[in-house]
Design an enzyme around this catalytic site. Structure first.
Site, PDB file in Angstrom:
ATOM      1  N   HIS A   1      -2.482 -16.879 -51.060  1.00 49.22           N
ATOM      2  CA  HIS A   1      -3.583 -15.989 -50.691  1.00 49.22           C
ATOM      3  C   HIS A   1      -3.133 -14.539 -50.844  1.00 49.22           C
ATOM      4  O   HIS A   1      -1.972 -14.213 -50.591  1.00 49.22           O
ATOM      5  CB  HIS A   1      -4.000 -16.258 -49.234  1.00 49.22           C
TER       6      HIS A   1
ATOM      7  N   PHE B   1     -14.156 -11.227 -50.827  1.00 46.46           N
ATOM      8  CA  PHE B   1     -13.166 -10.153 -50.929  1.00 46.46           C
ATOM      9  C   PHE B   1     -13.767  -8.761 -51.105  1.00 46.46           C
ATOM     10  O   PHE B   1     -13.043  -7.769 -51.096  1.00 46.46           O
ATOM     11  CB  PHE B   1     -12.147 -10.421 -52.069  1.00 46.46           C
TER      12      PHE B   1
END
Length: 230
Positions: A196, A87
């Site tokens: 998610h 990320f």
């Protein structure tokens, strides 16, 4: 073959994995791919998550699936989005939509203001293992290295942490990550599942995952995690 750039704690903990046929296949696939294409993250960042967060310091695991496969030109230099941390992107690279939602959740639940960058290195130094299940990708080709065998290696990391340590918070976001719950001993660790953070999914913002993580750490007799990014 033991990776030369890997932290000694991980080398000792995962010694058996480096002797298995699948790891030789990873090296073979990676070497061939690197000979004819651009690979992200840069090779010195392939094991970046492991090197920044040795096993004895892991407090939280945030599992991603695949490295970012695009880059940005900055002052005439190509900067890959991928930096070896799930990320996370280098400073100067636009914050990806999924990370923006992560920041939104932190702000709405823990009142942590979002930074103006997407570099999560500080989390890694504090004990957040930002692990991608697949550790490399070809430029412009998402999931292009999914057949290399990386998932065998990342599964081994998760299961080995579960076996040898206790009191880790595993953050499993999205259906892909949730499948890894079977690798974790829930009697020793906390598993936090959520949708998610991608805007294409719904339900991450408002899920309370970071509050759950803080509560779990405290329940296991540990200090809350510092999620601030300077």
């Amino acid at each position: 073959m033991i990776p030369k750039t890997l932290h000694t704690e991980w080398i000792e903990l995962l010694a058996d994995e480096f002797e298995k046929p699948y790891f030789s296949e990873i090296i073979r696939h990676y070497t061939l791919a690197k000979a004819h294409s651009v690979i992200f993250p840069p090779s010195d960042k392939t094991f970046h998550a492991l090197n920044l967060t040795p096993p004895s310091r892991v407090r939280v695991v945030i599992l991603g699936q695949d490295p970012y496969h695009e880059s940005k030109m900055l002052n005439g230099i190509e900067i890959p989005q991928a930096m070896g941390l799930s990320f996370s992107v280098p400073r100067g690279v636009a914050i990806p939509p999924s990370l923006r939602n992560i920041y939104k959740e932190l702000e709405s639940t823990l009142a942590i203001p979002p930074p103006n960058h997407g570099d999560l290195t500080q989390w890694a130094h504090r004990g957040a293992l930002l692990l991608n299940a697949i550790l490399s990708v070809e430029k412009h080709k998402a999931a292009s290295h999914r057949h290399f065998g990386w998932e065998n290696f990342s599964d081994a990391i998760i299961s080995t942490l579960s076996t040898h340590y206790q009191g880790i918070v595993f953050m499993l976001w999205g259906n892909y990550a949730r499948k890894k719950a079977a690798l974790i001993d829930s009697s020793k660790h906390c598993i936090i599942q959520a949708p998610h953070p991608s805007p294409l999914a719904r339900g991450f913002v408002g899920s309370g995952v970071f509050v759950q993580a803080q509560n779990a750490l405290q329940a296991m007799g540990k200090e809350p995690f510092d999620w601030h990014l300077v």
